[in-house]
Enzyme design. Structure first.
Site, mmCIF file in Angstrom:
data_model
loop_
_atom_site.group_PDB
_atom_site.id
_atom_site.type_symbol
_atom_site.label_atom_id
_atom_site.label_comp_id
_atom_site.label_asym_id
_atom_site.label_seq_id
_atom_site.Cartn_x
_atom_site.Cartn_y
_atom_site.Cartn_z
ATOM 1 N N SER A 88 -35.961 43.687 1.198
ATOM 2 C CA SER A 88 -34.545 43.470 1.489
ATOM 3 C C SER A 88 -34.053 44.135 2.758
ATOM 4 O O SER A 88 -32.867 44.018 3.086
ATOM 5 C CB SER A 88 -33.688 43.911 0.300
ATOM 6 O OG SER A 88 -33.762 42.960 -0.735
ATOM 7 N N LYS A 91 -32.202 41.897 5.056
ATOM 8 C CA LYS A 91 -30.750 41.699 4.994
ATOM 9 C C LYS A 91 -30.044 42.380 6.167
ATOM 10 O O LYS A 91 -28.921 41.984 6.524
ATOM 11 C CB LYS A 91 -30.216 42.220 3.668
ATOM 12 C CG LYS A 91 -30.654 41.406 2.447
ATOM 13 C CD LYS A 91 -30.065 41.949 1.167
ATOM 14 C CE LYS A 91 -30.366 41.059 -0.034
ATOM 15 N NZ LYS A 91 -31.780 41.113 -0.470
ATOM 16 N N SER A 343 -27.460 44.428 -2.593
ATOM 17 C CA SER A 343 -28.643 43.690 -2.139
ATOM 18 C C SER A 343 -28.712 42.322 -2.824
ATOM 19 O O SER A 343 -29.700 41.979 -3.476
ATOM 20 C CB SER A 343 -29.922 44.497 -2.413
ATOM 21 O OG SER A 343 -30.983 44.064 -1.594
ATOM 22 N N LYS A 450 -30.118 50.565 4.116
ATOM 23 C CA LYS A 450 -30.492 49.405 3.304
ATOM 24 C C LYS A 450 -31.840 49.663 2.661
ATOM 25 O O LYS A 450 -32.801 50.047 3.326
ATOM 26 C CB LYS A 450 -30.577 48.149 4.187
ATOM 27 C CG LYS A 450 -30.817 46.875 3.404
ATOM 28 C CD LYS A 450 -29.609 46.522 2.559
ATOM 29 C CE LYS A 450 -30.021 45.631 1.380
ATOM 30 N NZ LYS A 450 -30.715 46.329 0.310
#
Length: 506
Positions: A88, A91, A343, A450
């Protein structure tokens, strides 16, 4: 041309020069030695080498870059230019490019239209909903109430004099292509909420809540309820209530075809209920059905069925329609919070296709990837350090170098949109996917980063400030580990604590 002289002749020719140099050396101080490495920085690099050299990860690969945002100095690098599956952390790429290219005030607009006139309280025709890819018609954006927008639409229809719809409720999702998944998504994840389908009409991010409550006594069937309650999802209960103290083994899966689900396994008699989420097939039909049900429950009669326009023969599709009203989403600045902090995969795919539609004229992932490539090239980032397959990072076809993610984070730090981006990131020990991590340490409330997780992959990239007040940027990705994600977290957090205590680097 280079002339080669016999050794004895060359010595004779250059002897006076050598003597002259010797004399100069005797009268001129020797040059100052090269500056020694800063001990603190050298010690920091050695400490991180020790951390990421943990033998538990001997068969894995770490990619790490740590850089000062104040001085621009690279404080640590380990395989920073190599390509890794980012999970992720992808992202960061999707979120930053969407924010920079679409703008923080970008909003989705969903059109509610009629195919006939409204007279004497009747809409004499079909109600058509034209999607824009809006991810916010969902419980996550309305205090847990998935139907909130649809009830507001019922109020708007009444305001337009509509008490009855003689025709159908039709969903038009043609703003995007009909590919419901990201490229390379794993087939055995398809039941799970994080692998839910994506489309131009997205209701409740493609999922339904399923609550399985114990039956009246051991041996009886449990009680199953859906949120939102809908006839679109028929539930087959093949589960039973087990004796108190038994292991809870409830499983919710989709039927092989169609929108139905199967509940199997056992729920102990001393377990009140188990709640889970399940991905639903055909978002557009799901959207249209729950909308029709909500309108009826709100007192608006509907004569026709709920349908996905793509399932109608061309002759059965509406030939014309007139807009009644338009649903406008919250701005992208707010959507990013619902994307990056938890997420949320489906928002990543919707944003990617939105970039493709707005910037390239095609609502496809490939057009979105082309838009991302153009944006990051304009930022000066190397194209061969990113191979993008989807917008969320769920695909293992994604590859990125830690240095590329550092470039994204540095670009955003200089952007007028930085605060919006920074505020949307999970905060250590506070919220999002970092809510439970780094609590009670100097990193709590400090690290904005993140996270990323798929099998055998763990990542963490973002910002922090040292005890000395120096802002830092970092990216840490591990691939091919066979231990737990928590083991990877332990190493990353140990490195961040070392960074926090690093003296100022200038």
């Amino acid at each position: 041309m280079t002339m080669h002289l016999p050794k004895r002749i060359s010595t004779l020719l250059f002897a006076p020069a050598l003597a002259s140099c010797a004399a100069a050396a005797a009268s001129t101080p020797p040059p100052a030695p090269a500056p020694a490495p800063v001990p603190a920085r050298t010690g920091f690099a050695a400490a991180l080498d020790s951390i990421f050299g943990d033998t538990t990860f001997a068969g894995a690969n770490w990619g790490v870059v740590v850089k000062s945002l104040e001085t621009g100095a690279t404080l640590y690098e380990r395989n920073g230019g190599k390509m890794f599956v980012p999970a992720s952390n992808m992202k960061l790429v999707t979120g930053s490019t969407a924010l920079e290219t679409l703008g923080p005030d970008f909003r989705y607009r969903t059109v509610v239209a009629a195919t006939g006139p409204v007279a004497n309280g009747e809409l004499r025709g079909d109600l058509v909903v034209v999607g824009s890819g809006d991810p916010t018609i969902a419980a996550d954006f309305h205090g847990g109430d998935a139907r909130a927008v649809f009830r507001a639409w019922a109020d708007s229809l009444r305001a337009h004099g509509v008490r009855r719809i003689t025709g159908r409720v039709i969903g038009d999702d043609d703003v995007f292509d009909d590919v419901p998944y990201g490229r390379g998504w794993a087939w055995d994840d398809m039941n799970d909420d994080y692998s839910a389908e994506i489309g131009g009409l997205e209701f409740n991010l493609g999922v339904a809540g399923v609550t399985v409550a114990r039956g009246a006594a051991p041996g009886t069937a449990p009680v199953v309820t859906l949120d939102p309650a809908t006839a679109y999802i028929p539930a087959t209960v093949a589960a039973r209530t087990a004796a108190p103290g038994a292991m809870e083994q409830i499983e919710v899966t989709r039927q092989d075809t169609g929108p139905g689900i199967v509940i199997s396994g056992e729920i102990p008699a001393d377990t009140p209920a188990v709640r889970t989420l399940v991905a639903i097939r055909n978002n557009t039909a799901y959207f249209s059905t729950v909308l029709r049900e909500t309108l009826i429950a709100s007192g608006i009669a509907v004569g026709g069925a709920a349908v996905d326009q793509d399932e109608l023969a061309p002759a059965m599709r509406p030939s014309s329609r007139q807009t009644l009203f338009t649903q406008t989403s919250p701005p992208l600045s707010e959507i990013l919070h619902g994307f990056l902090k938890p997420s949320q995969n489906q928002i990543g795919e919707l944003l990617l296709k939105t970039e493709g539609r707005v910037l390239r004229g095609q609502g496809t992932a490939s057009a979105g990837i082309a838009a991302v490539d153009s944006a990051t090239r304009a930022w000066g980032l190397p194209p061969r350090r990113l191979a993008q397959a989807d917008g969320s990072g769920l695909s293992r076809y994604n590859l990125v170098a830690p240095w590329f993610l550092i470039g994204i984070l540095e670009h955003m730090r200089r952007s007028p949109n930085f605060q919006t981006f920074y505020d949307a990131l999970p905060v250590a020990g506070v919220d999002g996917t970092l809510a439970g991590r780094m609590k009670g340490t100097p990193l709590q409330g400090n690290v904005h980063a993140k996270t990323g997780t798929v099998s055998n992959v763990r990542s963490l990239s973002g910002y922090m400030t040292t005890a000395a007040g120096e802002p830092m940027v970092f990216s840490m990705i591990v691939n091919h580990h066979t231990v737990t994600s928590r083991d990877a977290d332990r190493l990353a957090e140990a490195a961040l604590l070392r960074l926090y205590n690093l003296p100022r680097t200038r």
